[in-house]
Scaffold this motif. Structure first.
Motif, PDB file in Angstrom:
ATOM      1  N   TRP A 122      -0.058   6.145   3.607  1.00  8.04           N
ATOM      2  CA  TRP A 122      -0.469   4.808   3.171  1.00  8.04           C
ATOM      3  C   TRP A 122      -1.363   4.195   4.235  1.00  8.04           C
ATOM      4  N   ASP A 123      -2.481   3.594   3.789  1.00  8.55           N
ATOM      5  CA  ASP A 123      -3.525   3.211   4.734  1.00  8.55           C
ATOM      6  C   ASP A 123      -4.044   1.793   4.451  1.00  8.55           C
ATOM      7  N   VAL A 124      -4.136   0.978   5.490  1.00  8.18           N
ATOM      8  CA  VAL A 124      -4.566  -0.410   5.350  1.00  8.18           C
ATOM      9  C   VAL A 124      -5.982  -0.503   4.783  1.00  8.18           C
ATOM     10  N   LYS A 125      -6.897   0.247   5.390  1.00  9.52           N
ATOM     11  CA  LYS A 125      -8.301   0.166   4.964  1.00  9.52           C
ATOM     12  C   LYS A 125      -8.467   0.522   3.495  1.00  9.52           C
ATOM     13  N   LYS A 126      -7.826   1.615   3.123  1.00 11.05           N
ATOM     14  CA  LYS A 126      -7.939   2.091   1.747  1.00 11.05           C
ATOM     15  C   LYS A 126      -7.353   1.071   0.775  1.00 11.05           C
ATOM     16  N   THR A 127      -6.252   0.445   1.177  1.00 13.47           N
ATOM     17  CA  THR A 127      -5.617  -0.549   0.314  1.00 13.47           C
ATOM     18  C   THR A 127      -6.506  -1.779   0.170  1.00 13.47           C
ATOM     19  N   VAL A 128      -7.119  -2.212   1.263  1.00 19.36           N
ATOM     20  CA  VAL A 128      -8.030  -3.357   1.188  1.00 19.36           C
ATOM     21  C   VAL A 128      -9.182  -3.043   0.223  1.00 19.36           C
ATOM     22  N   LYS A 129      -9.693  -1.830   0.301  1.00 20.34           N
ATOM     23  CA  LYS A 129     -10.752  -1.420  -0.644  1.00 20.34           C
ATOM     24  C   LYS A 129     -10.259  -1.483  -2.079  1.00 20.34           C
ATOM     25  N   ARG A 130      -9.067  -0.961  -2.296  1.00 21.70           N
ATOM     26  CA  ARG A 130      -8.513  -0.945  -3.658  1.00 21.70           C
ATOM     27  C   ARG A 130      -8.300  -2.352  -4.199  1.00 21.70           C
ATOM     28  N   LEU A 131      -8.039  -3.291  -3.304  1.00 16.45           N
ATOM     29  CA  LEU A 131      -7.797  -4.668  -3.748  1.00 16.45           C
ATOM     30  C   LEU A 131      -9.034  -5.281  -4.411  1.00 16.45           C
ATOM     31  N   ALA A 132     -10.183  -4.726  -4.112  1.00 18.37           N
ATOM     32  CA  ALA A 132     -11.416  -5.222  -4.719  1.00 18.37           C
ATOM     33  C   ALA A 132     -11.394  -5.074  -6.242  1.00 18.37           C
ATOM     34  N   ASP A 133     -10.587  -4.136  -6.734  1.00 22.00           N
ATOM     35  CA  ASP A 133     -10.458  -3.959  -8.190  1.00 22.00           C
ATOM     36  C   ASP A 133      -9.445  -4.936  -8.794  1.00 22.00           C
ATOM     37  N   HIS A 134      -8.899  -5.810  -7.966  1.00 18.78           N
ATOM     38  CA  HIS A 134      -7.859  -6.732  -8.441  1.00 18.78           C
ATOM     39  C   HIS A 134      -8.215  -8.171  -8.128  1.00 18.78           C
ATOM     40  N   ASN A 135      -9.512  -8.471  -8.178  1.00 17.63           N
ATOM     41  CA  ASN A 135     -10.007  -9.796  -7.812  1.00 17.63           C
ATOM     42  C   ASN A 135      -9.355 -10.952  -8.556  1.00 17.63           C
ATOM     43  N   ASP A 136      -9.074 -10.751  -9.829  1.00 21.83           N
ATOM     44  CA  ASP A 136      -8.515 -11.845 -10.633  1.00 21.83           C
ATOM     45  C   ASP A 136      -6.994 -11.909 -10.578  1.00 21.83           C
ATOM     46  N   ASP A 137      -6.384 -10.969  -9.882  1.00 25.70           N
ATOM     47  CA  ASP A 137      -4.915 -10.970  -9.783  1.00 25.70           C
ATOM     48  C   ASP A 137      -4.445 -11.980  -8.736  1.00 25.70           C
ATOM     49  N   LEU A 138      -3.255 -12.507  -8.984  1.00 22.80           N
ATOM     50  CA  LEU A 138      -2.629 -13.355  -7.973  1.00 22.80           C
ATOM     51  C   LEU A 138      -2.090 -12.466  -6.862  1.00 22.80           C
ATOM     52  N   VAL A 139      -2.091 -13.033  -5.659  1.00 31.49           N
ATOM     53  CA  VAL A 139      -1.636 -12.243  -4.507  1.00 31.49           C
ATOM     54  C   VAL A 139      -0.163 -11.840  -4.661  1.00 31.49           C
ATOM     55  N   CYS A 140       0.636 -12.691  -5.337  1.00 29.92           N
ATOM     56  CA  CYS A 140       2.049 -12.318  -5.537  1.00 29.92           C
ATOM     57  C   CYS A 140       2.160 -11.111  -6.472  1.00 29.92           C
ATOM     58  N   ASP A 141       1.223 -10.978  -7.399  1.00 31.80           N
ATOM     59  CA  ASP A 141       1.278  -9.838  -8.319  1.00 31.80           C
ATOM     60  C   ASP A 141       0.857  -8.525  -7.655  1.00 31.80           C
ATOM     61  N   VAL A 142      -0.158  -8.566  -6.798  1.00 36.41           N
ATOM     62  CA  VAL A 142      -0.569  -7.296  -6.183  1.00 36.41           C
ATOM     63  C   VAL A 142       0.539  -6.747  -5.276  1.00 36.41           C
ATOM     64  N   LEU A 143       1.321  -7.638  -4.679  1.00 33.87           N
ATOM     65  CA  LEU A 143       2.406  -7.161  -3.811  1.00 33.87           C
ATOM     66  C   LEU A 143       3.562  -6.544  -4.599  1.00 33.87           C
ATOM     67  N   LEU A 144       3.539  -6.730  -5.917  1.00 36.72           N
ATOM     68  CA  LEU A 144       4.549  -6.049  -6.743  1.00 36.72           C
ATOM     69  C   LEU A 144       3.930  -4.888  -7.509  1.00 36.72           C
TER      70      LEU A 144
END
Length: 243
Positions: A122-144
């Motif tokens: 599991w990698d921080v950089k890769k996860t930050v990149k992946r978060l770009a596909d979740h722009n409209d999601d709430l931060v509480c939802d991505v953590l679940l």
DNA sequence: AAGGATGTTGCCTG
DNA sequence: TCAGGCAACATCCT
């Protein structure tokens, strides 16, 4: 019982029994699954992916999910009948109130091991990149989201958001890059703190917001159902910023 | 001591 | 048709 770190503890306890490579002698329990299928079979490996506990046999695996209320006993048993129980020569492992499923595919096709916050991959950089596909999601939802933070649950979610000073209703696209990086970094570090504290039986003593009434700064904590799944968010309106 | 909660799936409805 | 809502599962702590 179950967020990712708790499942890692289960795996470590079972690994200590040195059962890998040995045969399951008997499988009993109330499950409707074909228990006979596993009898006489060698366990090739015990694995975890997030909240999933996997028992690998030749050609298939059993996936055990403890859901909200699941428990297990190793070389002990509860009064109630187990959902599934594995009897080895000198050991028995009992699981209660869990969801069971056979996996027929190669696990490497089923699971992205790098999505598991407890994994070395599991990698921080890769996860930050992946978060770009979740722009409209709430931060509480991505953590679940188990594809991004496999193993993270409601405790980790609430504690991480407090640590990084972000309110649960913030959208991913509104977070500055530094907060996205902090989100990923703290998700991982909190998961490993969780593991350590759980082993010490001090996990709940370390909760700063989860299930609390006031935050460490003595502000009142808000409790609200937020996000896609309306899980409870505990947060401090003062210490955490809404982006 | 009743109520709530560390989770996910799948059905029902509008 | 499909997204959202919500029941179901089942147990233990506060």
């Amino acid at each position: 019982m179950p967020e990712g770190p708790s499942i890692v503890i289960l795996r470590e306890l079972i690994e200590d029994l040195k059962l890998e490579g040995t045969k399951v002698l008997k499988v009993i329990g109330t499950t409707e699954l074909d228990k006979k299928r596993m009898e006489g079979q060698k366990v090739l490996a015990f694995k975890t992916w997030g909240k999933h506990f996997l028992i690998c046999f030749k050609g298939f695996a059993l996936r055990i999910h403890l859901m909200m209320f699941g428990t297990y006993r190793i070389n002990e048993h509860k009064k109630v009948k187990p959902k599934i129980s594995f009897i080895f020569k000198d050991n028995e492992i009992n699981f209660y109130t869990c969801s069971l499923q056979f996996i027929e595919d190669d696990l490497d096709n089923v699971y992205d091991w790098s999505a598991d916050i407890m994994s070395k991959k599991w990698d921080v950089k890769k996860t930050v990149k992946r978060l770009a596909d979740h722009n409209d999601d709430l931060v509480c939802d991505v953590l679940l989201n188990q594809q991004l933070f496999s193993g993270s649950g409601n405790i980790i979610k609430n504690e991480v958001l407090y640590q990084i000073g972000v309110q649960p209703k913030s959208k991913i696209k509104d977070l500055p890059l530094i907060k996205l990086k902090a989100l990923a970094t703290h998700a991982k570090s909190y998961a490993f703190d969780f593991l350590k504290w759980k082993k010490e039986y001090t996990l709940s003593k370390h909760w700063e917001v989860y299930s609390q009434k006031i935050c460490p700064q003595k502000h009142p904590i808000k409790k609200e159902d937020i996000g896609k799944n309306k899980r409870i968010s505990y947060y401090c309106e003062t210490c955490q910023k809404l982006y």
